[in-house]
Design an enzyme around this catalytic site. Structure first.
Site, PDB file in Angstrom:
ATOM      1  N   HIS A 201      -8.237 -25.265  11.376  1.00 15.06           N
ATOM      2  CA  HIS A 201      -8.162 -23.952  11.687  1.00 15.06           C
ATOM      3  C   HIS A 201      -9.035 -22.904  11.698  1.00 15.06           C
ATOM      4  CE1 HIS A 201      -3.587 -23.414  10.334  1.00 15.06           C
ATOM      5  NE2 HIS A 201      -4.159 -24.091   9.250  1.00 15.06           N
TER       6      HIS A 201
ATOM      7  N   LYS B  53       1.899   3.569  -7.917  1.00 12.56           N
ATOM      8  CA  LYS B  53       3.038   4.732  -7.915  1.00 12.56           C
ATOM      9  C   LYS B  53       3.411   5.372  -9.315  1.00 12.56           C
ATOM     10  CE  LYS B  53       6.001   2.639  -5.110  1.00 12.56           C
ATOM     11  NZ  LYS B  53       5.463   1.783  -4.796  1.00 12.56           N
TER      12      LYS B  53
ATOM     13  N   PRO C 236       4.518  -2.055  -3.593  1.00 12.31           N
ATOM     14  CA  PRO C 236       4.528  -2.174  -5.019  1.00 12.31           C
ATOM     15  C   PRO C 236       3.381  -2.813  -4.707  1.00 12.31           C
ATOM     16  CG  PRO C 236       6.009  -4.128  -3.453  1.00 12.31           C
ATOM     17  CD  PRO C 236       5.437  -3.178  -2.612  1.00 12.31           C
ATOM     18  N   GLY C 237       3.351  -2.461  -6.591  1.00 11.67           N
ATOM     19  CA  GLY C 237       1.874  -2.436  -7.452  1.00 11.67           C
ATOM     20  C   GLY C 237       0.647  -2.096  -6.650  1.00 11.67           C
ATOM     21  N   THR C 238       1.306  -0.898  -6.434  1.00 12.58           N
ATOM     22  CA  THR C 238      -0.080  -0.108  -5.707  1.00 12.58           C
ATOM     23  C   THR C 238      -0.257   1.265  -6.307  1.00 12.58           C
ATOM     24  OG1 THR C 238       1.227   1.040  -3.938  1.00 12.58           O
ATOM     25  CG2 THR C 238      -0.170  -0.681  -3.917  1.00 12.58           C
TER      26      THR C 238
ATOM     27  N   ASP D 294       2.576 -21.593   8.873  1.00 13.16           N
ATOM     28  CA  ASP D 294       0.795 -21.582  10.235  1.00 13.16           C
ATOM     29  C   ASP D 294       1.741 -21.241  11.532  1.00 13.16           C
ATOM     30  OD1 ASP D 294      -0.911 -22.780   8.456  1.00 13.16           O
ATOM     31  OD2 ASP D 294      -1.073 -24.440  10.267  1.00 13.16           O
TER      32      ASP D 294
ATOM     33  N   GLY E 127       4.934   3.674  -1.151  1.00 14.12           N
ATOM     34  CA  GLY E 127       3.758   2.220  -1.104  1.00 14.12           C
ATOM     35  C   GLY E 127       4.266   1.135  -1.016  1.00 14.12           C
TER      36      GLY E 127
ATOM     37  N   HIS F 298      -6.024 -31.084   9.155  1.00 10.54           N
ATOM     38  CA  HIS F 298      -5.842 -30.161   9.479  1.00 10.54           C
ATOM     39  C   HIS F 298      -6.970 -28.381   8.951  1.00 10.54           C
ATOM     40  CE1 HIS F 298      -1.602 -27.726   8.890  1.00 10.54           C
ATOM     41  NE2 HIS F 298      -2.492 -26.936   8.195  1.00 10.54           N
ATOM     42  N   GLU F 299      -6.965 -28.753   8.127  1.00  8.05           N
ATOM     43  CA  GLU F 299      -7.879 -26.899   7.567  1.00  8.05           C
ATOM     44  C   GLU F 299      -9.641 -26.794   8.241  1.00  8.05           C
ATOM     45  OE1 GLU F 299      -6.532 -25.305   5.790  1.00  8.05           O
ATOM     46  OE2 GLU F 299      -4.961 -26.683   4.954  1.00  8.05           O
TER      47      GLU F 299
HETATM   48  P1  ADP Z   1       3.957   0.725  -8.546  1.00 10.55           P
HETATM   49  O1  ADP Z   1       5.049   1.933  -8.846  1.00 10.55           O
HETATM   50  O2  ADP Z   1       3.142   0.854  -7.415  1.00 10.55           O
HETATM   51  O3  ADP Z   1       5.328  -0.582  -8.164  1.00 10.55           O
HETATM   52  P2  ADP Z   1       1.837   0.047 -10.569  1.00 10.55           P
HETATM   53  O4  ADP Z   1       1.943   1.867 -11.061  1.00 10.55           O
HETATM   54  O5  ADP Z   1       3.764  -0.152 -11.388  1.00 10.55           O
HETATM   55  O6  ADP Z   1       3.011  -0.187  -9.364  1.00 10.55           O
HETATM   56  O7  ADP Z   1       1.555  -0.856 -11.118  1.00 10.55           O
HETATM   57  C1  ADP Z   1       1.628  -1.967 -11.830  1.00 10.55           C
HETATM   58  C2  ADP Z   1      -0.347  -1.204 -12.548  1.00 10.55           C
HETATM   59  O8  ADP Z   1      -1.056  -2.258 -11.629  1.00 10.55           O
HETATM   60  C3  ADP Z   1      -0.391  -1.150 -13.205  1.00 10.55           C
HETATM   61  O9  ADP Z   1      -0.240  -0.593 -14.560  1.00 10.55           O
HETATM   62  C4  ADP Z   1      -2.151  -1.074 -13.173  1.00 10.55           C
HETATM   63  O10 ADP Z   1      -2.939  -1.932 -14.310  1.00 10.55           O
HETATM   64  C5  ADP Z   1      -1.964  -2.388 -11.870  1.00 10.55           C
HETATM   65  N1  ADP Z   1      -2.506  -0.666 -11.001  1.00 10.55           N
HETATM   66  C6  ADP Z   1      -1.725  -0.306  -9.730  1.00 10.55           C
HETATM   67  N2  ADP Z   1      -2.616   0.231  -8.478  1.00 10.55           N
HETATM   68  C7  ADP Z   1      -4.017   0.496  -9.658  1.00 10.55           C
HETATM   69  C8  ADP Z   1      -5.107   1.015  -9.443  1.00 10.55           C
HETATM   70  N3  ADP Z   1      -4.802   2.027  -8.025  1.00 10.55           N
HETATM   71  N4  ADP Z   1      -6.087   0.783  -9.731  1.00 10.55           N
HETATM   72  C9  ADP Z   1      -5.614   0.893 -11.611  1.00 10.55           C
HETATM   73  N5  ADP Z   1      -5.027   0.059 -11.432  1.00 10.55           N
HETATM   74  C10 ADP Z   1      -3.868  -0.513 -10.756  1.00 10.55           C
HETATM   75 ZN    ZN Z   2      -2.167 -24.928   8.550  1.00 16.28          ZN
END
Ligand code: ADP
Ligand code: ZN
Ligand code: MG
Length: 615
Positions: free
Chosen positions: A430, A211, A207-209, A503, A205, A426-427
């Protein structure tokens, strides 16, 4: 496998032994080498004493002469090239002798002078580095492993106590992973029925989801050790180290089963092997070792391998074969409900007003990842602190959404009046194009306060109900909305600016995708001409068509955008009074809400009927 019983003594213990030995050596041995009872004299004195027959015994060593006076005192002096010494000593009547130096065989001498010390050094070194590895395996102090080898941590134990509850909005992933948790808790149940657990699961997935968070939560739920290593840690290693580390990781995991081995950013080692000679040998070795280990271990012991990547397309197919990472766990960007839940999870940790509408915040934060949502909550808390408040409010959260999306307000950037006017048109361009098309997300907020990401203003549209299937018409409307800013500039000022760069980029990307991937052009129909190579990271694509086709695509993209631009331009032209009024209002207020915007628009278009209600 490796069943050697390892003493579990702290590292300090071994250092203490070495230190003690050194102290003992100094205390006991050194005095013999430099005995304070031996008086040191110069060679002249020694000659005098022998001449005067005051010496009773002489011992000639290979670096000094030790002698005993008739007074029973011990003396020593340095060696001199003195050919007559023997003669004189004989004359003095003293007993004299020299050390008997055993003539060693050359082999023995080499053995003693070179090989023995080397064996010792290597032996001791090995012993200690093994201790260090074990030590690192023991939890704290894993940094010690960094000495001269690599700076990778071997693993950390699950002490975080992260549970599934801490991960919000990833119900599908949690469901798949809870089976693994169950297996780790009752392996017998699976064994009894003859079911084999998958050896590995791959979390994929953007980044930041969550995992990494999910992998930790699996360990936390099952309450088993968590061995983690990040693929990127392998990259900088010396040749052979990566493979050794993988071996070591699995050896330790086997001893600690049931447990979880987590390989984060697995694409760093598990990328496709390109088969080029002299390619990245080290990475290939590491990958091969990983494959070997995965094949070699017995999953019934309770070692589960999790890995995470945001570049699944780049993984070597060998990693995805049955018996390896055969289970794929999608960890996608959260939907509206997911975003709301994630906000709530993180809001638990801050002091927040009870009446906050998380749903509204979640709606505004469309497309945000879990990490970004966590950031939004934290940013809101920081804002409350800055304002000297004790609780976080709805407004804090909403401002934070914009901070995360568009950066901080750049209050000190001063636009000239003319610029401000251009940005306002401009805004509104849109917003008005969006409002005048039926299939467009409603306008949520318009602002001409510059942001640190470089935007001089922006129009925020918020989808009322998130949906995932977009029609051709909706996509075209989006493109028209993107072009609306530039169209307003051209219409009103007869002049265009750099303000539309972003844009243009977005419109182009969308138009291309419609033609090359969504099969939405008459010219090409349902032919895929581009492939997504980087689904989760920016969505890079590679072209899979001839140069000629590629040229045609460019042409069709141009036509598509031009048509939408014309549509936007005409819409604005037809609604010029509204455009002027709204731009003026925005210019004066700098930030207006979607409601204000719609209100003004509505009133202009539906003026209250005169005479109604009058007596
Ligand atoms: P990934 O490994 O997918 O890049 P992370 O697990 O490192 O993402 O997520 C980074 C931080 O973002 C986590 O420590 C948490 O604080 C927050 N975070 C991300 N996804 C969730 C989620 N589904 N629920 C709660 N917190 C989340
Ligand atoms: Zn614009
Ligand atoms: Mg991660």
């Amino acid at each position: 496998m490796n069943e050697v019983k390892r003493p579990r003594k702290p590292l300090m213990f071994y250092y203490a032994i070495v230190l003690l030995a050194l102290i003992l050596f100094n205390a006991l041995v050194m005095p013999f080498l430099a005995n304070p009872n031996v008086t040191q004299v110069d060679y002249g004195e020694f000659m005098n004493m022998t001449n005067e027959k005051l010496v009773s015994e002489v011992m000639i060593e290979d670096n000094q002469i030790l002698f005993k006076g008739k007074n029973d005192k011990l003396y020593r002096t340095g060696l001199m090239n003195d050919p007559e010494l023997t003669q004189r000593l004989y004359a003095s009547g003293a007993k004299f002798s020299t050390q008997i130096v055993e003539q060693m065989s050359p082999v023995l001498s080499i053995l003693l002078s070179w090989i023995l010390p080397m064996v010792l050094i290597i032996g001791v070194g090995n012993y200690f580095s093994k201790k260090l590895v074990e030590k690192a395996g023991g939890g704290a102090g894993s940094m010690m492993f960094g000495m001269g080898k690599s700076n990778a941590k071997v693993y950390v134990k699950s002490t975080s106590g992260i549970k599934f509850d801490d991960v919000a909005g990833e119900d599908e992933a949690k469901e798949i992973l809870s089976e693994i948790v169950d297996f780790l808790e009752n392996p017998k149940k699976y064994e009894a029925i003859g079911a084999k657990m998958p050896k590995g699961a791959l979390l994929v997935g953007p980044p930041g989801t969550g995992k990494t968070l999910l992998a930790k939560a699996v360990a936390g739920e099952a309450n088993v050790p968590f061995f983690s290593i990040s693929g990127s840690e392998f990259v900088e290693m010396f040749v052979g180290m990566g493979a050794a580390k993988v071996r070591d990781l699995f050896r330790q995991a086997n001893e600690k089963a049931p447990c979880i081995v987590f390989i984060d950013e697995v694409d760093a080692i598990g990328g496709k092997r390109d088969g080029r000679i002299g390619g990245n040998d080290e990475r290939e070795q590491t990958l091969n070792q990983l494959l070997t280990e995965m094949d070699g271990f017995d999953s019934s012991k309770g070692v589960v391998i999790l890995a995470a990547t945001n570049r699944p397309e780049s993984l070597d197919p060998a990693l995805l074969r049955p018996g390896r990472f055969d289970r794929r766990v999608p960890v996608e960007l959260p939907d509206l409900k997911g975003r709301e839940e994630i906000l709530k999870v993180h809001a638990r940790k801050v002091n927040i007003q009870p009446n906050v509408d998380f749903g509204a915040v979640a709606r505004a934060a469309a497309g945000a990842s879990g990490a970004e949502l966590a950031n939004i909550v934290n940013e809101a808390a920081l804002r409350a602190v800055r304002d000297g408040r004790k609780t976080v409010t709805q407004a804090d959260l909403e401002e934070s959404v914009e901070v995360i999306i568009a950066g901080y307000q750049k209050k000190n950037r001063v636009l000239s009046d003319k610029e401000k006017m251009v940005v306002a048109y401009h805004e509104i361009g849109h917003a008005l194009v969006a409002a005048k098309q039926s299939e467009s997300a409603p306008v949520h907020k318009i602002t001409i306060i510059p942001r640190t990401n470089g935007a001089l203003g922006y129009t925020m549209q918020v989808e009322e109900n998130e949906h995932f299937l977009l029609t051709k018409e909706e996509l075209e409307n989006k493109i028209a909305t993107f072009t609306g800013g530039r169209a307003a500039e051209a219409l009103i000022f007869n002049q265009i600016t750099t303000g539309a760069a972003n844009d243009i980029e977005q419109a182009t990307r969308l138009a291309r995708a419609m033609i090359t991937r969504y099969g939405m052009s008459d010219e090409f129909g349902m032919v895929a001409m581009e492939q997504l190579t980087n689904q989760y990271l920016g969505g890079d694509t590679t072209l899979a068509c001839s140069d000629e086709t590629s040229n045609r695509i460019d042409q069709v993209v141009r036509n598509l955008i031009a048509a939408q631009y014309d549509k936007a331009f005409n819409l604005l032209k037809d609604n010029a009074p509204q455009l002027h009024a709204l731009a003026k209002y925005l210019y004066e207020h700098e930030t207006i809400t979607g409601d204000e915007f719609m209100d003004i628009l509505h009133k202009m278009e539906n003026p209250p009927a005169l005479g109604v209600g009058e007596g």
